[in-house]
Design an enzyme around this catalytic site. Sequence first.
Site, short mmCIF file in Angstrom:
data_model
loop_
_atom_site.label_atom_id
_atom_site.label_comp_id
_atom_site.label_asym_id
_atom_site.label_seq_id
_atom_site.Cartn_x
_atom_site.Cartn_y
_atom_site.Cartn_z
CD GLU A 129 13.48 -16.32 65.16
OE1 GLU A 129 12.51 -15.58 64.95
OE2 GLU A 129 13.51 -17.51 64.79
CG ASP B 285 13.52 -20.41 62.15
OD1 ASP B 285 13.14 -19.25 62.00
OD2 ASP B 285 12.75 -21.37 62.43
CG HIS C 38 10.12 -12.83 58.63
ND1 HIS C 38 11.30 -12.70 59.33
CD2 HIS C 38 9.73 -14.11 58.79
CE1 HIS C 38 11.62 -13.85 59.88
NE2 HIS C 38 10.68 -14.72 59.57
C1 NOJ Z 1 10.79 -18.11 63.31
C2 NOJ Z 1 10.62 -17.49 61.95
O1 NOJ Z 1 11.11 -16.19 61.99
C3 NOJ Z 1 9.15 -17.57 61.62
O2 NOJ Z 1 8.83 -16.83 60.48
C4 NOJ Z 1 8.77 -19.01 61.46
O3 NOJ Z 1 7.39 -19.10 61.23
C5 NOJ Z 1 9.11 -19.80 62.72
N1 NOJ Z 1 10.42 -19.51 63.20
C6 NOJ Z 1 9.05 -21.26 62.45
O4 NOJ Z 1 10.11 -21.65 61.65
#
Ligand code: NOJ
Length: 570
Positions: free
Chosen positions: A273, A211, A339
Amino acid sequence: MTARHYHWWKHGVLYQIYPRSFADSSGDGTGDLRGLFSRLPYLADLGIDGLWLSPIFDSPMRDFGYDVRDYCAIHPLFGSLDDFDELVDRSHRLGIRIILDLVFNHTSDEHPWFIESRASKDSPRRDWYLWHGGRRLAGLPWRICRRPPNNWRAAFGGSAWTLDESSDEYYLHLFLESQPDLNWRNRDTERAMFEQARFWLDRGVDGFRLDVINYIVKDRQLRNNPYHLRWTFPRRHDQQLHRYDRNQPEAHEILRRFRALMDRYSETMLVGEVYPNEGRMEPEASASYLGNGSDELHLAFDFSLMETRFTGRAYRRTLERWYSAIPPDGWPTHVLSNHDKPRAMTRRCRGSLAKARVLAALLLTQRGTPFLYYGEEIGMRDGKLRRDSLRDPTGRKYWPFFTGRDRSRTPMQWNSGPNAGFCPPDVDPWLPLNTDYAGSGKAGGVNVEAGEADPDSLLNWYRRLIEVRRKRCELTHGSISFVGTHRKLLVYTRAHEERQVIVMLNFSGRERPAPPAGIPAASARILLSTHGDAPEARPEAPLRPYEARLVSAEGPANAEASARHGSGTR
Ligand code: NOJ
Protein backbone atom coordinates in the site's frame (compact mmCIF):
# COMPACT_ATOMS: atom_id res chain seq x y z
CA MET A 1 0.35 -20.46 -22.62
CA THR A 2 2.40 -22.82 -20.48
CA ALA A 3 2.28 -23.20 -16.73
CA ARG A 4 5.71 -21.54 -16.63
CA HIS A 5 4.10 -18.29 -17.74
CA TYR A 6 1.33 -18.40 -15.21
CA HIS A 7 1.82 -16.53 -11.96
CA TRP A 8 -1.26 -16.67 -9.77
CA TRP A 9 -0.66 -13.14 -8.49
CA LYS A 10 -0.31 -11.74 -11.99
CA HIS A 11 -3.10 -13.40 -13.81
CA GLY A 12 -5.53 -14.33 -11.07
CA VAL A 13 -8.31 -12.35 -9.38
CA LEU A 14 -7.64 -11.33 -5.77
CA TYR A 15 -10.23 -10.65 -3.10
CA GLN A 16 -9.87 -8.59 0.07
CA ILE A 17 -11.58 -9.86 3.20
CA TYR A 18 -12.09 -7.68 6.23
CA PRO A 19 -12.18 -10.64 8.64
CA ARG A 20 -14.31 -9.00 11.34
CA SER A 21 -17.07 -8.59 8.77
CA PHE A 22 -17.05 -11.68 6.62
CA ALA A 23 -18.64 -14.59 8.48
CA ASP A 24 -19.11 -15.27 12.18
CA SER A 25 -19.04 -18.91 13.28
CA SER A 26 -18.55 -18.42 17.02
CA GLY A 27 -21.69 -16.35 17.54
CA ASP A 28 -20.05 -13.29 19.08
CA GLY A 29 -21.05 -10.93 16.26
CA THR A 30 -17.52 -10.68 14.83
CA GLY A 31 -16.28 -12.60 11.81
CA ASP A 32 -13.66 -15.32 12.32
CA LEU A 33 -11.53 -17.85 10.50
CA ARG A 34 -13.94 -20.77 10.96
CA GLY A 35 -16.70 -18.61 9.52
CA LEU A 36 -14.50 -18.06 6.50
CA PHE A 37 -13.98 -21.84 6.06
CA SER A 38 -17.63 -22.32 5.25
CA ARG A 39 -17.52 -19.56 2.63
CA LEU A 40 -14.48 -20.78 0.74
CA PRO A 41 -16.57 -22.74 -1.78
CA TYR A 42 -18.45 -19.52 -2.57
CA LEU A 43 -15.16 -17.76 -3.29
CA ALA A 44 -13.86 -20.66 -5.36
CA ASP A 45 -17.09 -20.60 -7.37
CA LEU A 46 -16.71 -16.89 -7.96
CA GLY A 47 -13.30 -17.64 -9.48
CA ILE A 48 -11.07 -16.10 -6.82
CA ASP A 49 -7.37 -17.03 -6.88
CA GLY A 50 -6.15 -15.37 -3.71
CA LEU A 51 -7.46 -13.82 -0.50
CA TRP A 52 -5.91 -10.87 1.24
CA LEU A 53 -6.98 -10.90 4.88
CA SER A 54 -6.80 -7.60 6.75
CA PRO A 55 -4.82 -8.17 9.99
CA ILE A 56 -5.81 -11.14 12.14
CA PHE A 57 -2.90 -10.88 14.57
CA ASP A 58 -3.14 -10.34 18.30
CA SER A 59 -3.97 -6.68 18.89
CA PRO A 60 -5.68 -4.32 21.35
CA MET A 61 -7.84 -3.39 18.32
CA ARG A 62 -7.61 0.37 18.70
CA ASP A 63 -7.23 0.47 14.91
CA PHE A 64 -8.95 -2.86 14.38
CA GLY A 65 -5.87 -4.97 13.94
CA TYR A 66 -3.54 -2.42 12.33
CA ASP A 67 -2.06 -2.06 15.81
CA VAL A 68 -0.26 -5.35 16.31
CA ARG A 69 0.67 -6.68 19.74
CA ASP A 70 2.10 -9.98 18.53
CA TYR A 71 2.84 -10.66 14.87
CA CYS A 72 3.05 -14.40 15.43
CA ALA A 73 -0.27 -14.98 17.17
CA ILE A 74 -3.85 -14.97 15.91
CA HIS A 75 -6.24 -12.76 17.85
CA PRO A 76 -8.62 -15.04 19.81
CA LEU A 77 -11.57 -13.19 18.22
CA PHE A 78 -10.57 -14.77 14.90
CA GLY A 79 -9.52 -18.21 16.19
CA SER A 80 -6.24 -19.99 16.76
CA LEU A 81 -3.06 -20.89 14.93
CA ASP A 82 -4.58 -24.32 14.28
CA ASP A 83 -7.58 -22.65 12.64
CA PHE A 84 -5.20 -20.63 10.52
CA ASP A 85 -3.26 -23.71 9.41
CA GLU A 86 -6.55 -25.33 8.50
CA LEU A 87 -7.55 -22.25 6.54
CA VAL A 88 -4.34 -22.36 4.51
CA ASP A 89 -4.81 -26.04 3.86
CA ARG A 90 -8.47 -25.79 2.86
CA SER A 91 -7.87 -22.75 0.66
CA HIS A 92 -4.91 -24.32 -1.09
CA ARG A 93 -6.97 -27.39 -1.86
CA LEU A 94 -9.44 -25.11 -3.63
CA GLY A 95 -6.64 -23.34 -5.50
CA ILE A 96 -6.94 -20.18 -3.38
CA ARG A 97 -3.78 -18.48 -2.03
CA ILE A 98 -3.59 -16.66 1.29
CA ILE A 99 -2.06 -13.21 1.71
CA LEU A 100 -1.60 -11.74 5.17
CA ASP A 101 -1.53 -8.06 6.02
CA LEU A 102 1.81 -7.10 7.57
CA VAL A 103 2.13 -3.81 9.35
CA PHE A 104 5.79 -2.80 9.11
CA ASN A 105 5.52 0.89 9.87
CA HIS A 106 4.32 0.65 13.46
CA THR A 107 3.30 -1.72 16.24
CA SER A 108 0.81 -1.38 19.04
CA ASP A 109 2.07 0.42 22.15
CA GLU A 110 1.28 -2.89 23.87
CA HIS A 111 3.83 -4.77 21.77
CA PRO A 112 6.66 -6.07 24.03
CA TRP A 113 9.20 -4.26 21.82
CA PHE A 114 7.62 -0.91 22.58
CA ILE A 115 7.08 -1.68 26.24
CA GLU A 116 10.80 -2.39 26.49
CA SER A 117 11.71 0.60 24.37
CA ARG A 118 9.77 3.09 26.46
CA ALA A 119 11.00 1.61 29.77
CA SER A 120 14.04 3.90 29.78
CA LYS A 121 16.38 5.90 27.60
CA ASP A 122 18.98 3.18 28.11
CA SER A 123 16.78 0.32 27.10
CA PRO A 124 18.45 -1.96 24.53
CA ARG A 125 15.33 -1.56 22.42
CA ARG A 126 15.13 2.24 22.79
CA ASP A 127 16.36 2.73 19.25
CA TRP A 128 13.80 0.35 17.76
CA TYR A 129 11.31 3.26 17.76
CA LEU A 130 11.74 6.95 16.99
CA TRP A 131 12.43 9.00 20.10
CA HIS A 132 13.35 12.68 20.41
CA GLY A 133 13.76 15.17 23.24
CA GLY A 134 11.78 17.87 21.43
CA ARG A 135 12.68 21.49 20.72
CA ARG A 136 12.48 24.66 22.75
CA LEU A 137 10.92 27.90 21.57
CA ALA A 138 13.72 30.47 21.49
CA GLY A 139 14.68 32.02 24.77
CA LEU A 140 11.83 30.50 26.78
CA PRO A 141 12.28 28.06 29.65
CA TRP A 142 12.41 24.42 28.56
CA ARG A 143 9.72 23.14 30.91
CA ILE A 144 7.08 25.61 29.72
CA CYS A 145 7.93 25.80 26.05
CA ARG A 146 8.88 22.30 25.12
CA ARG A 147 7.54 21.39 21.69
CA PRO A 148 7.56 18.27 19.50
CA PRO A 149 10.62 18.04 17.24
CA ASN A 150 8.74 19.12 14.10
CA ASN A 151 5.33 19.90 12.60
CA TRP A 152 4.39 16.39 11.44
CA ARG A 153 0.73 15.55 11.92
CA ALA A 154 -0.70 12.10 12.62
CA ALA A 155 -3.08 10.78 9.97
CA PHE A 156 -5.72 10.22 12.65
CA GLY A 157 -5.41 13.70 14.16
CA GLY A 158 -3.07 15.78 16.33
CA SER A 159 0.68 15.97 16.37
CA ALA A 160 2.56 12.87 15.22
CA TRP A 161 4.64 13.14 18.41
CA THR A 162 3.53 12.23 21.92
CA LEU A 163 5.56 13.00 25.01
CA ASP A 164 6.21 9.92 27.09
CA GLU A 165 6.29 11.47 30.57
CA SER A 166 8.08 8.62 32.25
CA SER A 167 11.08 8.46 29.94
CA ASP A 168 10.82 12.16 29.13
CA GLU A 169 11.04 12.05 25.34
CA TYR A 170 8.63 12.25 22.45
CA TYR A 171 7.93 9.19 20.30
CA LEU A 172 6.68 9.30 16.72
CA HIS A 173 3.36 7.84 15.59
CA LEU A 174 2.07 8.64 12.13
CA PHE A 175 -1.34 7.16 13.07
CA LEU A 176 -2.79 6.78 16.58
CA GLU A 177 -0.84 7.57 19.71
CA SER A 178 -1.13 3.85 20.44
CA GLN A 179 0.64 2.98 17.15
CA PRO A 180 4.30 3.97 17.66
CA ASP A 181 6.45 3.99 14.49
CA LEU A 182 9.37 1.60 14.28
CA ASN A 183 12.87 2.79 13.46
CA TRP A 184 13.77 0.96 10.27
CA ARG A 185 17.25 2.46 10.20
CA ASN A 186 18.08 0.05 13.00
CA ARG A 187 19.08 -3.25 11.37
CA ASP A 188 18.02 -5.24 14.46
CA THR A 189 14.47 -3.95 14.00
CA GLU A 190 14.58 -5.01 10.38
CA ARG A 191 15.89 -8.46 11.22
CA ALA A 192 13.24 -8.95 13.88
CA MET A 193 10.45 -7.90 11.54
CA PHE A 194 11.70 -10.13 8.74
CA GLU A 195 11.71 -12.96 11.27
CA GLN A 196 7.97 -12.39 11.86
CA ALA A 197 7.37 -12.66 8.13
CA ARG A 198 9.38 -15.86 7.93
CA PHE A 199 7.19 -17.36 10.65
CA TRP A 200 4.18 -17.11 8.31
CA LEU A 201 6.03 -18.07 5.15
CA ASP A 202 7.13 -21.26 6.88
CA ARG A 203 3.48 -21.95 7.68
CA GLY A 204 2.62 -21.78 4.00
CA VAL A 205 1.27 -18.28 3.38
CA ASP A 206 1.58 -17.10 -0.18
CA GLY A 207 2.39 -13.47 0.36
CA PHE A 208 1.84 -10.25 2.20
CA ARG A 209 0.08 -6.99 1.74
CA LEU A 210 2.42 -4.40 3.27
CA ASP A 211 0.62 -1.64 5.09
CA VAL A 212 1.69 1.96 4.22
CA ILE A 213 5.01 0.65 3.00
CA ASN A 214 6.18 4.06 1.80
CA TYR A 215 5.99 5.41 5.37
CA ILE A 216 8.54 3.11 6.96
CA VAL A 217 11.56 5.45 6.69
CA LYS A 218 11.47 9.13 7.63
CA ASP A 219 13.78 12.04 6.95
CA ARG A 220 16.98 11.64 8.98
CA GLN A 221 16.98 15.34 9.92
CA LEU A 222 13.27 15.33 10.81
CA ARG A 223 12.64 18.44 8.70
CA ASN A 224 9.25 20.19 8.85
CA ASN A 225 6.77 19.28 6.14
CA PRO A 226 5.73 22.21 3.92
CA TYR A 227 2.08 23.25 3.73
CA HIS A 228 -0.17 23.66 0.74
CA LEU A 229 -3.21 25.86 0.39
CA ARG A 230 -5.93 23.30 -0.17
CA TRP A 231 -8.93 23.47 2.17
CA THR A 232 -8.78 20.27 4.23
CA PHE A 233 -10.77 21.14 7.33
CA PRO A 234 -10.94 19.42 9.81
CA ARG A 235 -7.95 17.21 8.92
CA ARG A 236 -4.81 19.31 9.33
CA HIS A 237 -2.74 16.30 8.37
CA ASP A 238 -3.98 16.68 4.81
CA GLN A 239 -2.80 20.30 4.73
CA GLN A 240 0.82 19.19 4.61
CA LEU A 241 2.88 17.97 1.72
CA HIS A 242 4.31 14.80 3.18
CA ARG A 243 7.79 15.37 1.90
CA TYR A 244 9.74 14.29 4.95
CA ASP A 245 7.61 11.78 6.83
CA ARG A 246 7.45 9.22 4.00
CA ASN A 247 8.99 8.09 0.69
CA GLN A 248 12.63 8.14 1.77
CA PRO A 249 15.14 6.32 -0.46
CA GLU A 250 16.15 3.82 2.24
CA ALA A 251 12.66 2.27 2.06
CA HIS A 252 13.61 0.90 -1.35
CA GLU A 253 16.77 -0.68 0.01
CA ILE A 254 14.78 -2.38 2.76
CA LEU A 255 12.27 -3.65 0.25
CA ARG A 256 15.03 -5.08 -1.91
CA ARG A 257 16.31 -7.03 1.09
CA PHE A 258 12.82 -8.22 1.91
CA ARG A 259 12.21 -9.24 -1.67
CA ALA A 260 15.39 -11.34 -1.57
CA LEU A 261 13.95 -13.15 1.44
CA MET A 262 10.60 -13.66 -0.29
CA ASP A 263 12.30 -15.04 -3.37
CA ARG A 264 13.55 -17.95 -1.31
CA TYR A 265 9.94 -19.12 -1.06
CA SER A 266 8.58 -20.06 -4.43
CA GLU A 267 5.54 -18.30 -5.90
CA THR A 268 5.09 -15.83 -3.05
CA MET A 269 4.02 -12.26 -3.58
CA LEU A 270 4.26 -8.81 -2.00
CA VAL A 271 1.67 -6.14 -2.63
CA GLY A 272 2.30 -2.78 -1.03
CA GLU A 273 0.00 0.00 0.00
CA VAL A 274 1.55 3.29 -1.09
CA TYR A 275 -0.05 6.54 -0.03
CA PRO A 276 0.85 9.60 -2.09
CA ASN A 277 2.72 12.59 -0.73
CA GLU A 278 0.19 15.23 -1.49
CA GLY A 279 -3.18 13.64 -1.06
CA ARG A 280 -3.78 13.51 -4.79
CA MET A 281 -3.14 10.91 -7.48
CA GLU A 282 0.49 9.94 -7.74
CA PRO A 283 0.73 6.64 -9.63
CA GLU A 284 4.42 7.30 -10.28
CA ALA A 285 5.09 7.15 -6.53
CA SER A 286 3.31 3.78 -6.25
CA ALA A 287 5.11 2.41 -9.28
CA SER A 288 8.50 3.42 -7.89
CA TYR A 289 8.07 0.70 -5.23
CA LEU A 290 8.11 -1.93 -7.95
CA GLY A 291 11.81 -1.10 -8.35
CA ASN A 292 13.12 -2.43 -11.62
CA GLY A 293 10.06 -4.68 -11.89
CA SER A 294 11.59 -7.65 -10.12
CA ASP A 295 13.59 -6.47 -7.13
CA GLU A 296 11.10 -4.71 -4.81
CA LEU A 297 7.33 -5.25 -4.59
CA HIS A 298 5.62 -7.62 -7.00
CA LEU A 299 2.57 -5.36 -6.96
CA ALA A 300 1.78 -1.90 -5.65
CA PHE A 301 -1.61 -0.34 -5.07
CA ASP A 302 -2.45 2.87 -6.78
CA PHE A 303 -5.70 4.45 -5.68
CA SER A 304 -6.24 6.75 -8.65
CA LEU A 305 -9.01 4.59 -10.06
CA MET A 306 -11.00 5.18 -6.87
CA GLU A 307 -10.72 8.94 -7.33
CA THR A 308 -11.67 9.01 -11.01
CA ARG A 309 -14.92 10.55 -12.21
CA PHE A 310 -17.45 8.26 -13.90
CA THR A 311 -16.63 9.12 -17.51
CA GLY A 312 -14.82 7.20 -20.23
CA ARG A 313 -12.36 10.01 -20.78
CA ALA A 314 -11.43 10.33 -17.11
CA TYR A 315 -10.85 6.58 -16.77
CA ARG A 316 -8.72 6.52 -19.87
CA ARG A 317 -6.54 9.33 -18.54
CA THR A 318 -6.11 7.61 -15.19
CA LEU A 319 -5.34 4.23 -16.66
CA GLU A 320 -2.87 5.51 -19.24
CA ARG A 321 -0.98 7.40 -16.59
CA TRP A 322 -0.83 4.30 -14.40
CA TYR A 323 0.31 2.05 -17.23
CA SER A 324 2.98 4.54 -18.26
CA ALA A 325 4.32 4.67 -14.71
CA ILE A 326 4.85 0.89 -14.45
CA PRO A 327 8.45 -0.20 -15.15
CA PRO A 328 8.83 -2.44 -18.23
CA ASP A 329 9.10 -5.62 -16.15
CA GLY A 330 6.57 -4.49 -13.55
CA TRP A 331 2.94 -5.42 -13.29
CA PRO A 332 -0.07 -3.17 -12.48
CA THR A 333 -2.92 -3.72 -10.00
CA HIS A 334 -6.42 -2.29 -10.19
CA VAL A 335 -8.77 -1.65 -7.30
CA LEU A 336 -12.09 0.17 -6.88
CA SER A 337 -12.81 -0.20 -3.17
CA ASN A 338 -11.15 -1.14 0.11
CA HIS A 339 -11.62 -0.94 3.88
CA ASP A 340 -10.41 2.68 4.10
CA LYS A 341 -12.56 4.29 1.43
CA PRO A 342 -16.25 4.58 0.60
CA ARG A 343 -17.34 1.71 -1.63
CA ALA A 344 -17.34 2.43 -5.38
CA MET A 345 -20.97 1.29 -5.48
CA THR A 346 -21.86 4.26 -3.28
CA ARG A 347 -19.31 6.85 -4.29
CA ARG A 348 -19.06 6.32 -8.04
CA CYS A 349 -22.22 4.42 -8.96
CA ARG A 350 -24.57 6.13 -6.50
CA GLY A 351 -26.22 2.76 -5.96
CA SER A 352 -26.86 2.12 -9.66
CA LEU A 353 -26.43 -1.53 -10.65
CA ALA A 354 -26.09 -0.56 -14.30
CA LYS A 355 -23.08 1.63 -13.47
CA ALA A 356 -21.64 -1.06 -11.21
CA ARG A 357 -21.69 -3.51 -14.12
CA VAL A 358 -19.69 -1.09 -16.26
CA LEU A 359 -17.10 -0.64 -13.50
CA ALA A 360 -16.87 -4.41 -12.94
CA ALA A 361 -16.14 -4.87 -16.65
CA LEU A 362 -13.53 -2.11 -16.51
CA LEU A 363 -11.81 -3.70 -13.50
CA LEU A 364 -11.78 -7.25 -14.81
CA THR A 365 -10.61 -6.51 -18.33
CA GLN A 366 -7.60 -4.33 -17.53
CA ARG A 367 -4.03 -5.43 -17.92
CA GLY A 368 -2.93 -6.23 -14.38
CA THR A 369 -4.19 -7.85 -11.23
CA PRO A 370 -7.70 -6.90 -10.11
CA PHE A 371 -8.52 -6.77 -6.39
CA LEU A 372 -12.16 -7.07 -5.35
CA TYR A 373 -13.34 -5.90 -1.94
CA TYR A 374 -15.71 -8.28 -0.14
CA GLY A 375 -19.33 -7.66 -1.11
CA GLU A 376 -18.40 -5.61 -4.18
CA GLU A 377 -19.59 -8.50 -6.33
CA ILE A 378 -23.11 -8.32 -4.90
CA GLY A 379 -23.30 -4.54 -5.01
CA MET A 380 -22.90 -3.83 -1.29
CA ARG A 381 -23.23 -0.15 -0.53
CA ASP A 382 -21.86 1.88 2.37
CA GLY A 383 -23.98 1.48 5.49
CA LYS A 384 -25.74 4.43 7.07
CA LEU A 385 -24.46 4.45 10.61
CA ARG A 386 -25.53 6.54 13.53
CA ARG A 387 -22.92 8.25 15.60
CA ASP A 388 -23.32 5.79 18.47
CA SER A 389 -22.55 2.82 16.20
CA LEU A 390 -19.26 4.23 14.93
CA ARG A 391 -16.19 2.20 15.89
CA ASP A 392 -13.44 3.61 13.70
CA PRO A 393 -11.25 6.05 15.70
CA THR A 394 -11.16 8.57 12.84
CA GLY A 395 -14.93 8.54 12.45
CA ARG A 396 -15.43 9.08 16.16
CA LYS A 397 -12.93 11.91 16.23
CA TYR A 398 -14.10 13.86 13.21
CA TRP A 399 -17.84 13.23 13.28
CA PRO A 400 -19.94 14.84 11.73
CA PHE A 401 -17.38 16.29 9.24
CA PHE A 402 -15.98 12.91 8.40
CA THR A 403 -17.85 9.78 9.37
CA GLY A 404 -14.83 7.48 9.17
CA ARG A 405 -14.37 4.12 7.59
CA ASP A 406 -17.00 1.97 9.28
CA ARG A 407 -19.54 2.53 6.55
CA SER A 408 -17.56 0.44 4.07
CA ARG A 409 -16.83 -2.24 6.69
CA THR A 410 -20.35 -3.42 7.52
CA PRO A 411 -20.94 -7.21 7.65
CA MET A 412 -21.14 -9.31 4.51
CA GLN A 413 -24.70 -9.89 3.34
CA TRP A 414 -25.20 -13.59 2.73
CA ASN A 415 -28.99 -13.90 2.66
CA SER A 416 -32.19 -12.07 3.54
CA GLY A 417 -32.63 -13.84 6.90
CA PRO A 418 -31.92 -12.28 10.30
CA ASN A 419 -28.51 -10.58 10.41
CA ALA A 420 -28.14 -11.44 6.71
CA GLY A 421 -26.69 -14.84 7.65
CA PHE A 422 -23.54 -13.13 8.92
CA CYS A 423 -24.05 -14.07 12.57
CA PRO A 424 -26.79 -15.81 14.61
CA PRO A 425 -30.16 -13.99 14.80
CA ASP A 426 -29.95 -13.28 18.54
CA VAL A 427 -26.56 -11.60 18.37
CA ASP A 428 -25.64 -7.98 17.64
CA PRO A 429 -23.08 -7.80 14.84
CA TRP A 430 -20.01 -5.70 15.69
CA LEU A 431 -21.20 -3.07 13.18
CA PRO A 432 -24.84 -2.73 12.14
CA LEU A 433 -25.75 -4.37 8.84
CA ASN A 434 -26.75 -2.27 5.90
CA THR A 435 -30.54 -2.62 5.84
CA ASP A 436 -30.61 -3.15 2.06
CA TYR A 437 -29.79 -6.84 2.54
CA ALA A 438 -33.43 -7.69 3.15
CA GLY A 439 -36.47 -7.38 0.95
CA SER A 440 -36.77 -7.28 -2.77
CA GLY A 441 -36.98 -4.66 -5.51
CA LYS A 442 -34.58 -1.97 -6.60
CA ALA A 443 -33.11 -0.90 -3.32
CA GLY A 444 -33.37 -4.20 -1.44
CA GLY A 445 -32.32 -7.80 -1.56
CA VAL A 446 -28.60 -7.07 -1.75
CA ASN A 447 -27.29 -10.44 -0.64
CA VAL A 448 -25.48 -13.48 -2.02
CA GLU A 449 -28.48 -15.80 -2.02
CA ALA A 450 -30.58 -13.34 -4.04
CA GLY A 451 -27.67 -12.79 -6.42
CA GLU A 452 -27.23 -16.49 -6.98
CA ALA A 453 -30.92 -16.95 -7.75
CA ASP A 454 -31.09 -14.19 -10.36
CA PRO A 455 -29.27 -14.92 -13.64
CA ASP A 456 -29.08 -11.17 -14.35
CA SER A 457 -27.67 -10.20 -10.98
CA LEU A 458 -24.46 -8.26 -10.50
CA LEU A 459 -23.00 -11.36 -8.85
CA ASN A 460 -23.58 -13.42 -11.97
CA TRP A 461 -22.12 -10.62 -14.09
CA TYR A 462 -18.92 -10.75 -12.00
CA ARG A 463 -18.87 -14.53 -12.37
CA ARG A 464 -19.22 -14.33 -16.14
CA LEU A 465 -16.52 -11.69 -16.40
CA ILE A 466 -14.12 -13.72 -14.28
CA GLU A 467 -14.85 -16.82 -16.32
CA VAL A 468 -14.15 -15.01 -19.61
CA ARG A 469 -10.99 -13.57 -18.10
CA ARG A 470 -9.80 -17.05 -17.19
CA LYS A 471 -10.56 -18.45 -20.62
CA ARG A 472 -9.14 -15.69 -22.77
CA CYS A 473 -5.45 -15.15 -22.26
CA GLU A 474 -5.72 -11.83 -24.15
CA LEU A 475 -7.36 -10.58 -20.94
CA THR A 476 -4.73 -11.94 -18.58
CA HIS A 477 -1.60 -11.71 -20.69
CA GLY A 478 -2.41 -9.36 -23.57
CA SER A 479 -1.22 -5.83 -24.23
CA ILE A 480 -3.74 -3.00 -23.92
CA SER A 481 -4.32 -0.14 -26.38
CA PHE A 482 -6.99 2.50 -26.02
CA VAL A 483 -9.03 3.39 -29.10
CA GLY A 484 -10.28 6.94 -29.72
CA THR A 485 -11.14 9.53 -27.07
CA HIS A 486 -14.78 9.96 -26.16
CA ARG A 487 -16.17 11.62 -23.09
CA LYS A 488 -18.74 8.96 -22.38
CA LEU A 489 -17.16 5.87 -23.94
CA LEU A 490 -14.09 3.87 -23.16
CA VAL A 491 -12.87 1.47 -25.82
CA TYR A 492 -9.72 -0.63 -25.69
CA THR A 493 -8.20 -3.69 -27.22
CA ARG A 494 -6.52 -6.49 -25.34
CA ALA A 495 -4.33 -8.38 -27.79
CA HIS A 496 -2.29 -11.52 -27.48
CA GLU A 497 -0.63 -13.11 -30.47
CA GLU A 498 -3.21 -13.04 -33.28
CA ARG A 499 -6.29 -12.71 -31.10
CA GLN A 500 -8.00 -9.76 -29.51
CA VAL A 501 -10.73 -8.90 -27.09
CA ILE A 502 -12.20 -5.46 -27.69
CA VAL A 503 -13.84 -3.90 -24.67
CA MET A 504 -16.46 -1.17 -25.17
CA LEU A 505 -17.88 0.59 -22.15
CA ASN A 506 -20.69 3.12 -22.28
CA PHE A 507 -20.55 5.40 -19.24
CA SER A 508 -23.76 7.21 -20.09
CA GLY A 509 -27.49 6.57 -19.79
CA ARG A 510 -27.89 7.19 -23.58
CA GLU A 511 -27.35 5.00 -26.58
CA ARG A 512 -24.00 5.83 -28.26
CA PRO A 513 -22.62 4.73 -31.62
CA ALA A 514 -19.67 2.36 -31.31
CA PRO A 515 -16.62 4.45 -32.30
CA PRO A 516 -15.56 3.69 -35.90
CA ALA A 517 -11.97 3.00 -34.86
CA GLY A 518 -13.23 0.39 -32.45
CA ILE A 519 -15.29 -1.59 -34.93
CA PRO A 520 -13.53 -4.89 -35.27
CA ALA A 521 -12.86 -7.10 -38.28
CA ALA A 522 -15.35 -9.39 -39.98
CA SER A 523 -14.46 -12.33 -37.75
CA ALA A 524 -15.69 -10.41 -34.71
CA ARG A 525 -18.38 -11.72 -32.40
CA ILE A 526 -19.81 -10.63 -29.09
CA LEU A 527 -18.32 -12.56 -26.17
CA LEU A 528 -20.28 -10.93 -23.41
CA SER A 529 -22.58 -7.97 -22.93
CA THR A 530 -24.48 -6.50 -20.02
CA HIS A 531 -27.46 -6.45 -22.36
CA GLY A 532 -27.56 -10.15 -23.23
CA ASP A 533 -25.17 -12.36 -25.12
CA ALA A 534 -27.18 -13.01 -28.29
CA PRO A 535 -24.65 -14.61 -30.70
CA GLU A 536 -26.29 -12.98 -33.74
CA ALA A 537 -25.98 -9.46 -32.33
CA ARG A 538 -23.69 -7.16 -34.33
CA PRO A 539 -20.48 -6.27 -32.49
CA GLU A 540 -20.49 -2.81 -34.07
CA ALA A 541 -24.13 -2.00 -33.15
CA PRO A 542 -24.61 1.17 -31.07
CA LEU A 543 -23.91 0.71 -27.39
CA ARG A 544 -27.01 0.79 -25.26
CA PRO A 545 -27.18 2.88 -22.05
CA TYR A 546 -24.50 1.68 -19.60
CA GLU A 547 -23.63 -1.24 -21.81
CA ALA A 548 -20.38 -3.12 -21.32
CA ARG A 549 -19.59 -5.23 -24.37
CA LEU A 550 -16.69 -7.60 -24.93
CA VAL A 551 -16.01 -8.55 -28.53
CA SER A 552 -13.69 -11.30 -29.69
CA ALA A 553 -11.73 -10.86 -32.94
CA GLU A 554 -8.95 -12.54 -34.86
CA GLY A 555 -6.07 -10.77 -36.60
CA PRO A 556 -3.68 -7.98 -35.66
CA ALA A 557 -4.75 -5.26 -33.23
CA ASN A 558 -6.36 -2.09 -34.54
CA ALA A 559 -3.93 0.21 -36.32
CA GLU A 560 -5.58 3.39 -35.06
CA ALA A 561 -5.17 2.46 -31.46
CA SER A 562 -3.08 4.55 -29.05
CA ALA A 563 0.27 3.51 -27.57
CA ARG A 564 0.30 -0.09 -26.53
CA HIS A 565 1.02 -0.97 -22.91
CA GLY A 566 2.67 -4.34 -22.35
CA SER A 567 4.14 -6.56 -24.99
CA GLY A 568 1.26 -9.00 -24.93
CA THR A 569 3.68 -11.88 -24.60
CA ARG A 570 3.70 -12.51 -20.88
C1 NOJ B 1 -3.48 1.75 6.25
C2 NOJ B 1 -4.58 0.77 6.53
O1 NOJ B 1 -5.18 0.42 5.32
C3 NOJ B 1 -5.52 1.44 7.50
O2 NOJ B 1 -6.70 0.71 7.66
C4 NOJ B 1 -4.80 1.63 8.80
O3 NOJ B 1 -5.64 2.32 9.69
C5 NOJ B 1 -3.53 2.43 8.60
N1 NOJ B 1 -2.77 1.97 7.49
C6 NOJ B 1 -2.66 2.34 9.81
O4 NOJ B 1 -2.11 1.08 9.90
